[in-house]
Scaffold this motif. Structure first.
Motif, PDB file in Angstrom:
ATOM      1  N   GLU B  96       3.864  -6.329 -10.093  1.00 47.65           N
ATOM      2  CA  GLU B  96       4.383  -6.437  -8.722  1.00 47.65           C
ATOM      3  C   GLU B  96       3.877  -5.283  -7.862  1.00 47.65           C
ATOM      4  O   GLU B  96       3.553  -5.460  -6.686  1.00 47.65           O
ATOM      5  N   ASN B  97       3.811  -4.086  -8.448  1.00 50.25           N
ATOM      6  CA  ASN B  97       3.246  -2.954  -7.732  1.00 50.25           C
ATOM      7  C   ASN B  97       1.811  -3.241  -7.319  1.00 50.25           C
ATOM      8  O   ASN B  97       1.436  -3.036  -6.163  1.00 50.25           O
ATOM      9  N   GLU B  99       0.376  -6.060  -6.932  1.00 49.07           N
ATOM     10  CA  GLU B  99       0.345  -7.095  -5.885  1.00 49.07           C
ATOM     11  C   GLU B  99       0.573  -6.476  -4.512  1.00 49.07           C
ATOM     12  O   GLU B  99      -0.034  -6.886  -3.523  1.00 49.07           O
ATOM     13  N   LEU B 100       1.467  -5.495  -4.462  1.00 47.26           N
ATOM     14  CA  LEU B 100       1.711  -4.835  -3.179  1.00 47.26           C
ATOM     15  C   LEU B 100       0.469  -4.102  -2.682  1.00 47.26           C
ATOM     16  O   LEU B 100       0.249  -3.991  -1.482  1.00 47.26           O
ATOM     17  N   GLY B 101      -0.334  -3.630  -3.627  1.00 45.04           N
ATOM     18  CA  GLY B 101      -1.577  -2.980  -3.222  1.00 45.04           C
ATOM     19  C   GLY B 101      -2.467  -3.931  -2.438  1.00 45.04           C
ATOM     20  O   GLY B 101      -3.247  -3.515  -1.587  1.00 45.04           O
ATOM     21  N   ALA B 102      -2.337  -5.224  -2.737  1.00 45.67           N
ATOM     22  CA  ALA B 102      -3.155  -6.225  -2.043  1.00 45.67           C
ATOM     23  C   ALA B 102      -2.368  -6.882  -0.912  1.00 45.67           C
ATOM     24  O   ALA B 102      -2.731  -7.963  -0.460  1.00 45.67           O
ATOM     25  N   TYR B 103      -1.327  -6.226  -0.449  1.00 56.53           N
ATOM     26  CA  TYR B 103      -0.431  -6.841   0.538  1.00 56.53           C
ATOM     27  C   TYR B 103      -1.153  -7.338   1.786  1.00 56.53           C
ATOM     28  O   TYR B 103      -0.822  -8.380   2.332  1.00 56.53           O
ATOM     29  N   SER B 104      -2.152  -6.603   2.217  1.00 55.07           N
ATOM     30  CA  SER B 104      -2.787  -6.972   3.489  1.00 55.07           C
ATOM     31  C   SER B 104      -3.825  -8.079   3.322  1.00 55.07           C
ATOM     32  O   SER B 104      -4.468  -8.479   4.271  1.00 55.07           O
ATOM     33  N   ARG B 105      -3.980  -8.571   2.091  1.00 59.60           N
ATOM     34  CA  ARG B 105      -4.967  -9.648   1.883  1.00 59.60           C
ATOM     35  C   ARG B 105      -4.267 -10.937   1.498  1.00 59.60           C
ATOM     36  O   ARG B 105      -3.120 -10.942   1.070  1.00 59.60           O
ATOM     37  N   ARG B 106      -4.980 -12.068   1.674  1.00 59.96           N
ATOM     38  CA  ARG B 106      -4.335 -13.370   1.508  1.00 59.96           C
ATOM     39  C   ARG B 106      -4.762 -14.160   0.282  1.00 59.96           C
ATOM     40  O   ARG B 106      -3.966 -14.880  -0.301  1.00 59.96           O
ATOM     41  N   LEU B 148      -3.120   1.065  -7.544  1.00 60.21           N
ATOM     42  CA  LEU B 148      -2.526   0.489  -6.331  1.00 60.21           C
ATOM     43  C   LEU B 148      -3.428   0.714  -5.126  1.00 60.21           C
ATOM     44  O   LEU B 148      -3.687  -0.195  -4.336  1.00 60.21           O
ATOM     45  N   THR B 152      -6.326  -1.984  -2.471  1.00 60.97           N
ATOM     46  CA  THR B 152      -6.467  -2.167  -1.023  1.00 60.97           C
ATOM     47  C   THR B 152      -7.926  -2.397  -0.636  1.00 60.97           C
ATOM     48  O   THR B 152      -8.200  -2.774   0.489  1.00 60.97           O
TER      49      THR B 152
END
Ligand SMILES: Nc1ncnc2c1ncn2[C@@H]1O[C@H](COP(=O)(O)OP(=O)(O)OP(=O)(O)O)[C@@H](O)[C@H]1O
Ligand SMILES: [Mg+2]
Lengths: 280, 235
Positions: B96-97, B99-106, B148, B152
């Motif tokens: 989950e951590n 995944e948050l690293g890729a938060y700005s991507r879709r 993480l 990005t």
């Protein structure tokens, strides 16, 4: 025995109202760091709007509930966007602002629609095990909302961003999470829950300008008892408080019905300063 | 210029921390930022990444002015930051951590693939992927923080004391990771109290003193090292 069960049932019903308001306040408080007393006013305004929608526009109760949630959401969004956000980091100003909003809006309601209580028309007839369907509906809808909020926070992308921001705000921001969006969503969620609580409770009692005072105070007790940031803690404390105070009113003295919450609060905080489920 | 900072002033209320910082950072390099405790190194990095707002001055990254932009827009341009003090999301699992690293991507499939790649690259993360990240050891958490930041897909990584609190063995591992990332083309600004580690991997050294860049030299330039040592040992 029968009266005991009935009282426990009634306690659960009023407890679900406390839990709903408390859940909204809790989420806002733990994530946006605002003790949002204005939720008490949102509760009232949503109840009035849905009352007028049902009596004047004759819309069905279910839609009135949705409308009340939308009204609550909208009010909370506006309060955050144009007031609380301005004073982010200045906790005392936000607290004063929250209290001011609460009194301001209950007074606006009083001025617009007078202090005279309004009766919400019954939308369901009949009962089961001694509980009217309308009372049972409160618990059912509250349960559904709790599950939805849980799923929203645990499963959606924005829910995940909300959790991340509450755990490590700066780290969340440098990963691209927009803290303004998070705050807006959190306030809208809280407002929707308070709005729902106001509309749910209306048909059981009456609608009047100060109807939000006690639910607000009790919800604050629940938030503090439940420890910030735990959905489960809020649920258990909300229901527990409802049951305890109903039993207290039934078996000890009904004169103190609204005092029990604070007695419990003081006792618990004396021994467990972080609340019953506190993590922080 | 890759990253260019001109005459930057940053305050906390009345307290002035940065008083006219100017520096140029080249693409593809490891740039080491030194300075005594409280000299404003973290403040500078946070101002670049948009967490702090400068009073005046400008920050340019590849022809875009960063100051005034929100941190999520700065991240999208390719500037990521590792904050001081191992800031992971403790109540979430390792995956989950990430995944948050890729938060700005879709692109979900691509993100899933990258998480797999990250778990292979750092096997300790792969082994503990389903664990709550608060249960990880200090070294594992530091690895997670780096992973993480890599999620990005930044071009420039600002690292604030990645070796803090790690045993000497792990410090060397972090150093290897940093040089490896740099070889793969990532530009790095490194704040590091471990002088030996910092100087051994840096290309360029900057020293922050009294709110300004007091010194700027190649790490091969011994006078820079001496200057830095003087600051650290007091003098
Ligand atoms: N949020 C803040 N509010 C007020 N003052 C702050 C804040 N953050 C840092 N400071 C002060 O600004 C100065 C610079 O802090 P900063 O963290 O940038 O230093 P640093 O060079 O990173 O130090 P260290 O090597 O200890 O990490 C310090 O005096 C610190 O006390
Ligand atoms: Mg620092």
């Amino acid at each position: 025995m029968d009266t005991l069960l009935l009282q426990i049932g009634n306690g659960l019903i009023i407890g679900s109202i406390y839990a709903l308001v408390a859940l909204g306040i809790n989420v806002i408080w733990s994530i946006a760091d605002v003790p949002d007393f204005s939720q008490g006013a949102i509760f009232v305004v949503s109840a009035y709007i849905s009352y007028f929608a049902v009596t004047l526009a004759k819309i069905p109760y279910v839609l009135a509930l949705v409308l009340g949630m939308c009204v609550g959401s909208f009010m909370a969004f506006i309060f955050e966007r144009f007031l609380y956000r301005r004073w982010r980091g200045a906790g005392r100003v936000q607290l004063l602002c929250a209290i001011a909003l609460f009194f301001l809006w209950t007074n606006v309601v009083n001025a617009l629609w007078t202090a005279k209580a309004k009766m919400f028309p019954a939308y369901l007839k009949g009962s089961m095990f001694g509980f009217s369907y309308m009372r049972i509906a409160v618990v059912v809808v509250a349960a559904i909302l709790f599950v939805l909020v849980y799923l929203f926070i645990m499963k959606t992308k924005i829910g995940k961003a909300i959790r991340a921001a509450s755990q490590e705000s700066e780290a969340a921001q440098v990963l691209g999470i927009n803290i303004n969006t998070v705050n807006s969503v959190v306030f809208m969620l809280g407002g929707a829950l308070s709005g729902a609580a106001g509309v749910l409770v209306s048909p059981l009692y009456a609608i009047f300008p100060t109807m939000g005072d006690l639910p607000l105070l009790k919800a604050l007790v629940v938030v503090i008892l439940g420890g910030f940031g735990t959905v489960g803690g809020v649920l258990i404390c909300g229901l527990g408080l409802g049951v305890l105070e109903t039993l207290g009113a039934g078996y000890l003295s009904s004169a103190y019905q609204h005092g029990y919450a604070f007695v419990i609060l003081i006792i618990v905080l004396t021994f467990l300063p972080k609340g019953l489920f506190g993590k922080v | 210029m890759f990253l260019s900072i001109r005459d930057l002033y940053v305050n906390y209320g009345k307290f002035e921390v940065l008083k006219g910082v100017s520096m140029e950072i080249e693409e593809g390099k490891i740039s080491l930022l030194l300075g005594a405790n409280g000299s404003g190194k973290s403040t500078l990095l946070k101002t670049i990444s948009g967490l702090n707002r400068p009073l005046s001055g400008s920050i340019w990254f590849q022809e875009t002015r960063l100051n005034g932009m929100a941190s999520y827009d700065i991240l999208r341009l390719g500037v990521a930051q590792i904050l001081e003090g191992r800031r992971i999301f403790p109540h979430m699992t390792v995956v989950e951590n990430l995944e948050l690293g890729a938060y700005s991507r879709r692109n979900k499939r691509e993100i899933a693939r990258e998480i797999e790649a990250m778990c292979e690259r750092f096997p300790i993360l792969g082994k503990k992927r389903k664990e709550q990240s608060s249960n990880l050891s200090g070294g594992e958490q530091q690895t997670l923080v780096i992973a993480l930041a890599l999620m990005t897909k930044a071009k420039l990584l600002l690292m604030d004391e990645p070796s803090q609190g790690l045993s000497p063995l792990l410090v060397n591992e972090v150093a290897d990771t940093i040089t490896g990332l740099n070889k793969d083309g990532l530009s790095i600004v490194l704040v590091e109290h471990n002088l030996r580690l910092g100087l051994s991997i840096a290309d360029q050294v900057y020293v922050l003193e009294n709110g300004k860049i007091a010194f700027d030299a190649s790490s091969k330039d011994l006078s820079g090292v001496e200057y830095a040592q003087k600051i650290y040992l007091g003098g």
